[in-house]
Enzyme design. Structure first.
Site, mmCIF file in Angstrom:
data_model
loop_
_atom_site.group_PDB
_atom_site.id
_atom_site.type_symbol
_atom_site.label_atom_id
_atom_site.label_comp_id
_atom_site.label_asym_id
_atom_site.label_seq_id
_atom_site.Cartn_x
_atom_site.Cartn_y
_atom_site.Cartn_z
ATOM 1 N N GLY A 8 26.209 -0.553 -6.970
ATOM 2 C CA GLY A 8 24.481 -0.555 -6.932
ATOM 3 C C GLY A 8 23.558 0.189 -6.336
ATOM 4 O O GLY A 8 24.046 -0.303 -5.158
ATOM 5 N N GLY A 9 22.310 0.192 -6.207
ATOM 6 C CA GLY A 9 21.584 0.745 -5.229
ATOM 7 C C GLY A 9 21.294 -0.728 -4.607
ATOM 8 O O GLY A 9 21.114 -1.591 -5.002
ATOM 9 N N HIS A 49 20.689 -15.835 1.481
ATOM 10 C CA HIS A 49 21.615 -15.658 0.672
ATOM 11 C C HIS A 49 22.299 -17.412 0.516
ATOM 12 O O HIS A 49 22.759 -17.892 -0.038
ATOM 13 C CB HIS A 49 22.493 -14.535 1.304
#
Length: 168
Positions: A8-9, A49
């Site tokens: 994905g981007g 994250h």
């Protein structure tokens, strides 16, 4: 799930999708991080994250030896985030990207636990205007193609929505 490649981007939702898929599995979870904190912004990004993951997660940092890090995991499931940074690390360290890609494919095939790998699809834009950027784009694209051939499942994520490219 045995092996899953998620493409994905930037900010497409691919990492969130991969984390949810791995967290749906039983047992301990290993997050293999390829990022390196070379500046404060990246350090903040890494910290965010880490905060998003719960106590089931163990983090292993593998900026260069990703195949070795995958091979070392013997139980649970693995999330690798991200292959695109790994390609950057290899280029900047002047490592043989083809050999590293082959080693990664071999490690994925041999791995006995479920593995999800996150990668950016960087080839959808214009041709970069400098040689290093073109080498990076090409190396990332070739790695994604190689992994797609050996992964059991390939998913493209756009706007948080998964599109299955290769069913499990």
């Amino acid at each position: 799930m045995r092996s899953l490649l998620i493409l994905g981007g930037a900010r497409s939702g691919k990492s969130r999708y991969g984390q949810a898929r791995i967290e749906s599995l039983a047992g301990p979870l290993t997050y293999i991080a390829t990022a390196q904190a070379f500046d404060a912004e990246m350090a903040d990004r890494i910290a965010r994250h880490q905060a998003d993951r719960g106590p089931r997660w163990r983090t292993v940092e593998a900026p260069l030896d990703l195949p070795g890090a995958i091979a070392a995991v013997q139980d649970g499931a693995v999330l690798v985030d991200c292959l695109t940074l790994w390609v950057s690390n290899l280029l900047l360290a002047d490592r043989d990207g083809d050999a590293a890609g082959e080693a990664l494919c071999a490690a994925l095939v041999r791995c006995r636990v479920p593995v999800a790998l996150i990668a950016n699809e960087v080839g959808l834009g214009i041709v970069p205007d400098n040689a290093l950027a073109r080498r990076f784009r090409d190396a990332a694209g070739w790695l994604n193609q190689r992994l797609a051939t050996v992964a059991d499942e390939v998913v493209f994520v756009a706007a948080g929505l998964p599109l299955v490219l290769k069913p499990a």
